[in-house]
Design a protein around this motif. Sequence first.
Motif, short mmCIF file in Angstrom:
data_model
loop_
_atom_site.label_atom_id
_atom_site.label_comp_id
_atom_site.label_asym_id
_atom_site.label_seq_id
_atom_site.Cartn_x
_atom_site.Cartn_y
_atom_site.Cartn_z
N ALA A 187 3.20 -2.89 3.36
CA ALA A 187 3.80 -1.59 3.65
C ALA A 187 4.53 -1.61 5.00
N SER B 141 0.22 6.32 -7.87
CA SER B 141 0.61 6.96 -6.62
C SER B 141 -0.49 6.80 -5.60
N ALA B 142 -0.17 7.13 -4.33
CA ALA B 142 -1.16 7.02 -3.26
C ALA B 142 -2.28 8.00 -3.52
N SER C 120 10.77 0.84 -0.53
CA SER C 120 9.90 1.98 -0.83
C SER C 120 8.54 1.87 -0.17
N CYS C 121 7.96 3.02 0.14
CA CYS C 121 6.59 3.08 0.65
C CYS C 121 5.71 3.83 -0.35
N SER C 122 6.15 3.91 -1.58
CA SER C 122 5.36 4.48 -2.67
C SER C 122 5.57 3.59 -3.88
N GLN D 174 0.84 -1.19 0.00
CA GLN D 174 0.00 0.00 0.00
C GLN D 174 0.88 1.24 0.00
N ASN D 175 0.56 2.17 -0.89
CA ASN D 175 1.30 3.44 -0.86
C ASN D 175 1.04 4.14 0.46
N CYS D 176 2.07 4.58 1.11
CA CYS D 176 1.89 5.30 2.37
C CYS D 176 1.11 6.59 2.11
N GLY E 119 -2.61 2.45 -4.55
CA GLY E 119 -3.24 3.52 -3.79
C GLY E 119 -4.74 3.35 -3.73
#
Length: 247
Positions: A111, A242-243, A192-194, A94-96, A198
């Motif tokens: 994540a 992207s998130a 990475s957290c991206s 999961q995108n932060c 999203g």
Amino acid sequence: MTKEKAQARREHLTRMREEQKRKERRAAFLMWGAGGAVVVLLVAVVAYYLVTERAATSLDNVATTKYTGSQHTQTKVTYKENPPMGGEHNPAWQNCGIYDQPINNENAVHAMEHGAVWITYQPDLPKAEVDTLRELASKEYMLLSPYPGLPAKVVASSWNNQLKLDSANDGRLPRFITKYKNGPGTPELGASCSGGVGTTTAEAPIPATAPSQDPSAAPDASAAPSDAPATDAPATDAPAPSATPAP
């Protein structure tokens, strides 16, 4: 002055001096006694403050477990903890960011494997407290989302660590974030957290079972999505979404 009168005068002066000394001793005793009482009171106040402050910020109640990383599955997972704090998870993380709707456990756990702290809250949490959580979650490697059926008002989770809270204003929450975000127990520290997904659960639910495949069907390269999310599988040149931050 007769001898008797002189003697009486000396005795009277002696009694007066003794009485004065007694008054001075009483005054000194009262002064030191009052001072001692003040010191004792100050010590008690400081001790109470320290004990109360420690209780308010102590992480002694953090629950821990021992999940290993890199366990991927494409299907929905039944987790032991609610919300989860590790275990099997989806290959896409999961995108932060901040989400107004529930997100998939399986993506959020991935994540956390990368070092994120996931803050979840009951959907009916007062707006003022949600705003407090949004401020805390506005930093890197932070996830925030509502979570139906949450066992506490607010729950903070990282890989193998979890803290249940009765309020977003609990002083232990910032300490939990500081200690466990990208902590030493992170299986994929620095990942990475991206560049993952999203989407929310409503937008892209994790299937309960793996989709069946027809071995006779030839793959159609043109049908492959051009925006496939990043996973821990070998990288491709396809861009990832992207998130979707909350407004």
